[in-house]
Design a protein around this motif. Structure first.
Motif, PDB file in Angstrom:
ATOM      1  N   MET A  63       0.828  -1.206   0.000  1.00 16.50           N
ATOM      2  CA  MET A  63       0.000   0.000   0.000  1.00 16.50           C
ATOM      3  C   MET A  63       0.862   1.256   0.000  1.00 16.50           C
ATOM      4  O   MET A  63       0.553   2.236  -0.690  1.00 16.50           O
ATOM      5  N   VAL A  64       1.950   1.234   0.762  1.00 13.97           N
ATOM      6  CA  VAL A  64       2.859   2.392   0.798  1.00 13.97           C
ATOM      7  C   VAL A  64       3.498   2.618  -0.569  1.00 13.97           C
ATOM      8  O   VAL A  64       3.593   3.755  -1.062  1.00 13.97           O
ATOM      9  N   LEU A  65       3.945   1.538  -1.204  1.00 17.59           N
ATOM     10  CA  LEU A  65       4.567   1.672  -2.522  1.00 17.59           C
ATOM     11  C   LEU A  65       3.566   2.167  -3.563  1.00 17.59           C
ATOM     12  O   LEU A  65       3.911   3.007  -4.417  1.00 17.59           O
ATOM     13  N   LEU A  66       2.330   1.674  -3.504  1.00 19.55           N
ATOM     14  CA  LEU A  66       1.312   2.172  -4.430  1.00 19.55           C
ATOM     15  C   LEU A  66       1.034   3.652  -4.210  1.00 19.55           C
ATOM     16  O   LEU A  66       0.831   4.409  -5.177  1.00 19.55           O
ATOM     17  N   LEU A  67       1.037   4.071  -2.944  1.00 22.00           N
ATOM     18  CA  LEU A  67       0.831   5.490  -2.649  1.00 22.00           C
ATOM     19  C   LEU A  67       1.972   6.339  -3.197  1.00 22.00           C
ATOM     20  O   LEU A  67       1.747   7.407  -3.775  1.00 22.00           O
ATOM     21  N   ILE A  68       3.192   5.851  -3.046  1.00 15.31           N
ATOM     22  CA  ILE A  68       4.350   6.595  -3.558  1.00 15.31           C
ATOM     23  C   ILE A  68       4.300   6.686  -5.076  1.00 15.31           C
ATOM     24  O   ILE A  68       4.542   7.752  -5.666  1.00 15.31           O
ATOM     25  N   VAL A  69       3.968   5.578  -5.732  1.00 15.49           N
ATOM     26  CA  VAL A  69       3.876   5.589  -7.195  1.00 15.49           C
ATOM     27  C   VAL A  69       2.760   6.532  -7.662  1.00 15.49           C
ATOM     28  O   VAL A  69       2.919   7.277  -8.627  1.00 15.49           O
ATOM     29  N   GLY A  70       1.625   6.515  -6.955  1.00 15.91           N
ATOM     30  CA  GLY A  70       0.529   7.404  -7.318  1.00 15.91           C
ATOM     31  C   GLY A  70       0.897   8.866  -7.172  1.00 15.91           C
ATOM     32  O   GLY A  70       0.599   9.692  -8.047  1.00 15.91           O
TER      33      GLY A  70
END
Length: 447
Positions: free
Chosen positions: A156-163
């Motif tokens: 979830m953290v990585l998806l947030l960073i990518v977003g």
């Protein structure tokens, strides 16, 4: 909210670094070295580990008085979030993930009889009904569950960073460095979550002689190591830069006086000077007990003075390097032209000399950071470092050294301090190598 001296200086240093980064963001001459750093997998992974330690230290530097505690104790955010760890103390030593004490004792049975054996821990593994048969399987089940939840959180953290990166139209997300950085961040978050989750059921790194959780001690020691490394640098930099540049640029009597100062200072054994200074601080605090009513304030004052003492005794090496570099720069054509045109000496120092020695300053600062962290461990080991009540890796090693000779050996306190200190120093050294390669002018000419 309580603001200690080291808290204020640590946050001031962080804000100053952020401001310096924003100021230097558009400088053309820094584009190549910064690009070289960001394209290095080793450099970015090391920086990620350092950022993790910095975040923990900053959270541990936000202090306030605990309303729930009748003693009105000063605690930090880390203390508040880790209340179960710091409050669930055992009687004495227990091994990592154990459910009994490490040593045998005479136990009183329910029928009034006594038995020689290993007493159950008060908190560690207390949820087990039949620990002899459930212990290992319970650890494995909770470990797999924690790693799964940690992996979900990391994703979830990585998806947030990518977003956020896509919204800001940042480029370079698909390069190998970003993929490696994402993988390391994923593992770091998952492992950290697993340790935090398991610490709610077991003492993952065991307990010390007084039954305190070793994992909590190791986390709390991060702030001490970073304060020693950063604030000592903050003390030594002004003296090294000012004296080094002045000695190399003006030469003559100014050079002789500055050389006499740092040669004399280097002639004094640093350990004796630190020991004498710490003794003076202790005498001062003993004579002014009204100003140091809290244990936290006393330990913070001693930590601050230790940073000052280490800064005063460690600026001479960088001063020598800057003096030698300034002696070379003052003979360069652009400096000679500025002097011939009547430019003031102060302007020449600020505009021509100082910017051209900053690469040496940057490299030396990063290289000296790890040595200062190790210096704290050595000084605390010989009882002239931080206050004994302060959590530090040096105090952990000092407390564990006598237990290494007992049978059975108590190894986990020393191992925990070694693991955390090794991770911080290794990350700092690897990042220093990358910074040195990026800012080395000779490498720039070869590239």
């Amino acid at each position: 909210m309580i603001v200690l001296w080291t808290d204020a200086l640590l946050f001031l240093l962080v804000f100053a670094l952020l401001g310096l980064g924003l100021y230097l963001r558009g400088k053309a001459h820094l584009h190549r070295p910064l690009q070289k750093i960001t394209s290095s997998k080793t450099g970015m992974v090391s920086l990620l580990v350092l950022v993790f330690f910095v975040v923990v230290a900053l959270l541990d530097s936000v202090h306030f008085k605990s309303d729930s505690d009748t003693s009105n104790e000063i605690i930090s955010l880390i203390d508040y979030w880790a209340t179960p760890l710091r409050s669930q103390s055992e009687k004495t030593y227990s091994a990592p993930f154990a459910f009994t004490l490490y040593g045998k004792e005479m136990m009183l049975q329910a029928d009034g009889s006594t038995q020689w054996g290993y007493p159950r821990l008060v908190f560690g593994g207390r949820h087990l009904q039949d620990p002899d048969t459930q212990h290992l399987s319970d650890i494995l089940q909770k470990l797999l569950l924690a790693l799964g939840q940690g992996a979900l959180l990391a994703g979830m953290v990585l998806l947030l960073i990518v977003g956020l990166a896509k919204l800001s139209r940042a480029t370079g997300l698909a390069n190998p460095t970003s993929k490696t950085l994402g993988a390391v961040l994923f593992v770091l978050i998952a492992v950290l979550y697993a340790l935090i989750y398991l610490s709610g059921f077991y003492h993952v790194f065991g307990t010390d002689k007084v039954g305190e959780d070793v994992f909590y001690q190791a986390i709390k020691s991060i702030r001490t190591g970073l304060v020693i490394g950063t604030l000592t640098t903050l003390v030594m930099l002004p003296m090294a830069i000012i004296f080094g540049i002045l000695a190399g640029f003006f030469r003559g009597w100014a050079d002789d006086v500055i050389q006499y100062i740092y040669t004399t200072l280097n002639s004094i054994p640093s350990v004796l000077l630190i020991a004498a200074s710490i003794l003076v601080v202790q005498v001062y605090m003993s004579n002014h007990e009204a100003d140091f009513t809290s244990v936290v304030v006393r330990s913070d004052t001693r930590l601050l003075f230790l940073c000052l003492i280490l800064g005063v005794t460690n600026w001479t090496g960088l001063c020598r390097l800057l003096r030698a570099e300034t002696l070379k720069l003052r003979e360069m054509e652009y400096v000679q032209a500025a002097q011939a045109l009547g430019v003031r000496q102060g302007t020449i120092l600020i505009r021509h000399i100082l910017p051209n020695v900053m690469h040496i300053v940057l490299i030396s600062v990063v290289l000296d950071f790890s040595s200062l962290v190790l210096a704290e461990a050595v000084l605390s080991y010989i009882n002239i470092g931080v206050d004994p009540t302060t959590y530090s890796w040096g105090n952990m090693i000092n407390g564990a050294r006598l237990e290494m000779a007992r049978e059975p050996i108590v190894w986990w306190s020393l191992s925990a301090a070694f693991i955390f200190m090794f991770a911080l120093v290794l990350a700092a050294n690897l990042f220093a190598d990358v910074v040195q390669d990026a800012f080395d002018p000779r490498r720039a000419l070869r590239d």
